[in-house]
Scaffold this motif. Sequence first.
Motif, PDB file in Angstrom:
ATOM      1  N   UNK A 183      -2.808 -48.430  57.736  1.00 52.35           N
ATOM      2  CA  UNK A 183      -1.824 -47.383  57.513  1.00 52.35           C
ATOM      3  C   UNK A 183      -2.282 -45.983  57.932  1.00 52.35           C
ATOM      4  N   UNK A 184      -3.522 -45.537  57.620  1.00 52.60           N
ATOM      5  CA  UNK A 184      -3.869 -44.143  57.959  1.00 52.60           C
ATOM      6  C   UNK A 184      -3.619 -43.794  59.424  1.00 52.60           C
TER       7      UNK A 184
ATOM      8  N   UNK B 141      -7.777 -63.273  46.980  1.00 52.34           N
ATOM      9  CA  UNK B 141      -6.996 -63.445  48.202  1.00 52.34           C
ATOM     10  C   UNK B 141      -5.902 -62.383  48.305  1.00 52.34           C
ATOM     11  N   UNK B 142      -5.197 -62.160  47.199  1.00 51.52           N
ATOM     12  CA  UNK B 142      -4.135 -61.159  47.213  1.00 51.52           C
ATOM     13  C   UNK B 142      -4.670 -59.760  47.429  1.00 51.52           C
ATOM     14  N   UNK B 143      -5.793 -59.455  46.768  1.00 51.25           N
ATOM     15  CA  UNK B 143      -6.397 -58.133  46.917  1.00 51.25           C
ATOM     16  C   UNK B 143      -6.865 -57.912  48.358  1.00 51.25           C
ATOM     17  N   UNK B 144      -7.458 -58.929  48.966  1.00 50.55           N
ATOM     18  CA  UNK B 144      -7.943 -58.797  50.337  1.00 50.55           C
ATOM     19  C   UNK B 144      -6.792 -58.555  51.311  1.00 50.55           C
ATOM     20  N   UNK B 145      -5.701 -59.279  51.124  1.00 49.21           N
ATOM     21  CA  UNK B 145      -4.549 -59.097  52.002  1.00 49.21           C
ATOM     22  C   UNK B 145      -3.970 -57.691  51.881  1.00 49.21           C
TER      23      UNK B 145
ATOM     24  N   UNK C  54       3.751 -54.869  58.225  1.00 50.08           N
ATOM     25  CA  UNK C  54       2.621 -55.722  57.864  1.00 50.08           C
ATOM     26  C   UNK C  54       2.095 -55.378  56.476  1.00 50.08           C
ATOM     27  N   UNK C  55       1.965 -54.081  56.186  1.00 52.00           N
ATOM     28  CA  UNK C  55       1.473 -53.673  54.870  1.00 52.00           C
ATOM     29  C   UNK C  55       2.431 -54.123  53.776  1.00 52.00           C
TER      30      UNK C  55
ATOM     31  N   UNK D 274       6.846 -52.804  44.274  1.00 53.82           N
ATOM     32  CA  UNK D 274       7.301 -51.444  44.599  1.00 53.82           C
ATOM     33  C   UNK D 274       6.670 -50.961  45.901  1.00 53.82           C
ATOM     34  N   UNK D 275       5.363 -51.183  46.058  1.00 54.11           N
ATOM     35  CA  UNK D 275       4.700 -50.737  47.287  1.00 54.11           C
ATOM     36  C   UNK D 275       5.160 -51.543  48.494  1.00 54.11           C
ATOM     37  N   UNK D 276       5.483 -52.806  48.285  1.00 53.62           N
ATOM     38  CA  UNK D 276       6.061 -53.606  49.367  1.00 53.62           C
ATOM     39  C   UNK D 276       7.347 -52.961  49.868  1.00 53.62           C
ATOM     40  N   UNK D 277       8.236 -52.606  48.942  1.00 51.77           N
ATOM     41  CA  UNK D 277       9.514 -52.025  49.323  1.00 51.77           C
ATOM     42  C   UNK D 277       9.351 -50.653  49.966  1.00 51.77           C
ATOM     43  N   UNK D 278       8.442 -49.838  49.440  1.00 56.49           N
ATOM     44  CA  UNK D 278       8.256 -48.495  49.993  1.00 56.49           C
ATOM     45  C   UNK D 278       7.706 -48.556  51.419  1.00 56.49           C
ATOM     46  N   UNK D 279       6.759 -49.458  51.668  1.00 55.90           N
ATOM     47  CA  UNK D 279       6.202 -49.563  53.016  1.00 55.90           C
ATOM     48  C   UNK D 279       7.202 -50.189  53.986  1.00 55.90           C
ATOM     49  N   UNK D 280       7.980 -51.146  53.518  1.00 56.87           N
ATOM     50  CA  UNK D 280       9.024 -51.708  54.377  1.00 56.87           C
ATOM     51  C   UNK D 280      10.061 -50.649  54.731  1.00 56.87           C
TER      52      UNK D 280
END
Length: 411
Positions: A28-29, A16-20, A173-174, A83-89
């Motif tokens: 993103x692209x 579930x986490x991987x799919x989200x 969203x990402x 980390x990726x959550x924070x960078x995308x936010x």
Amino acid sequence: MPPHPLRTRSFRLLFAGRTLSLLGDAVIPAALALAVYEATGSTGALALVLACAVIPKLLLLPLGGVAGDRFNARTVALVTDVVRCLSQLLVGVELLSGEPRLWHIAVAEAIGGAAGAFAMPTVSPLITGTVQEAGRQKANALMGIAQSATRLGGPALAGVLIYTVGPGWAFVLDGASFAVSALLLAAVRVRRVPIEHRSLLADLKEGWGEVRSRDWYWTSLVAHAAWNGAAAVLMTLGPAIAVSELGGPGAWIAMLQTGAVGLLLGSLAASRARPKRPVLMANLGLATYALPLGLLALSAPAPLTIAAYGVAQAGLGFLSPIWETAVQQAIPAHALARVTSYDWLLSLGAMPLGYALAPPVAAAWGPAVPLAVAAVVVGVACAGTAAVPGVRRFGAGPPRLEHVQNEVYSP
């Protein structure tokens, strides 16, 4: 008959986490390209941002493999999700501010790329740590199906976000998808095989030794690198050929969508397949990428080229779960993250070469030349692995017993 992987709570949470996070990444692209171009009006600025995301990933992948084996893969994956959550936010907030600064976006994407280098090698250890061996091909196929489905639906979702609320919300969203993935990972219990503490160099050498000692593995990596380099050539030259010779932008869009459908169908087929020679069959499936390359070089009719691309992507969709299962079966659990990091390094490292060489060669001799060369290279490299004894001999075999006495569970 082993239980279906989705009946296992830990894998269900992981899936579930991987799919989200895959769905978040799929938007993103398009959002990044549009946002950077709108902010700067420069394709060079977009190239800079993309380079900032890719270069740290390539440089740090071997270290990511060491971290995945030395520490708990679940912990590494959880930290990288944060980390990726924070960078995308950060990128999302920058875009929503109305006055985005290019260097802020570039730094955030570099941080996200570096985190990706540590996240990518953890996928296989997480699967082997949550699914018994007999169920891993289904688990890998489910991951492949999720990736294919998000690639199919991601661009459409990106379009909705871009044209309704703006590209900044795609990054929000990402970021949110990575946050939820981290929360789900926190509840996952993962088996792992502890390794002794040694120097970083010793760990890197051991991982490379595992790669070099298996002829079926390193020759397949060469084939996979050739495939990725050829894919970069097609992605670079294909749009212009589609517009000028195949009927316009719609032909390129149809080609990409057909490829996404083929990828999904290949993953679905892999969930049921039980090939006697899995590595050989998977590599032969990759060799079909020579078809769309050759047809583009020959300026073949659009329907034929589009169909060939769908077949080629089905070969990729079939390869991924079969290959991952073979690797998880053959590579010792304590070295799995390091070995897969070298796989990613060679595969991703070949793509910039294709991007760099295709335009000047096409300018000098015409686009048919690099496309034809890429077709020959990918066909020979992938089909040529049939000449390697280890590739021919590698068989699925009966499931091995799990040696749980040397394993521990993460809390």
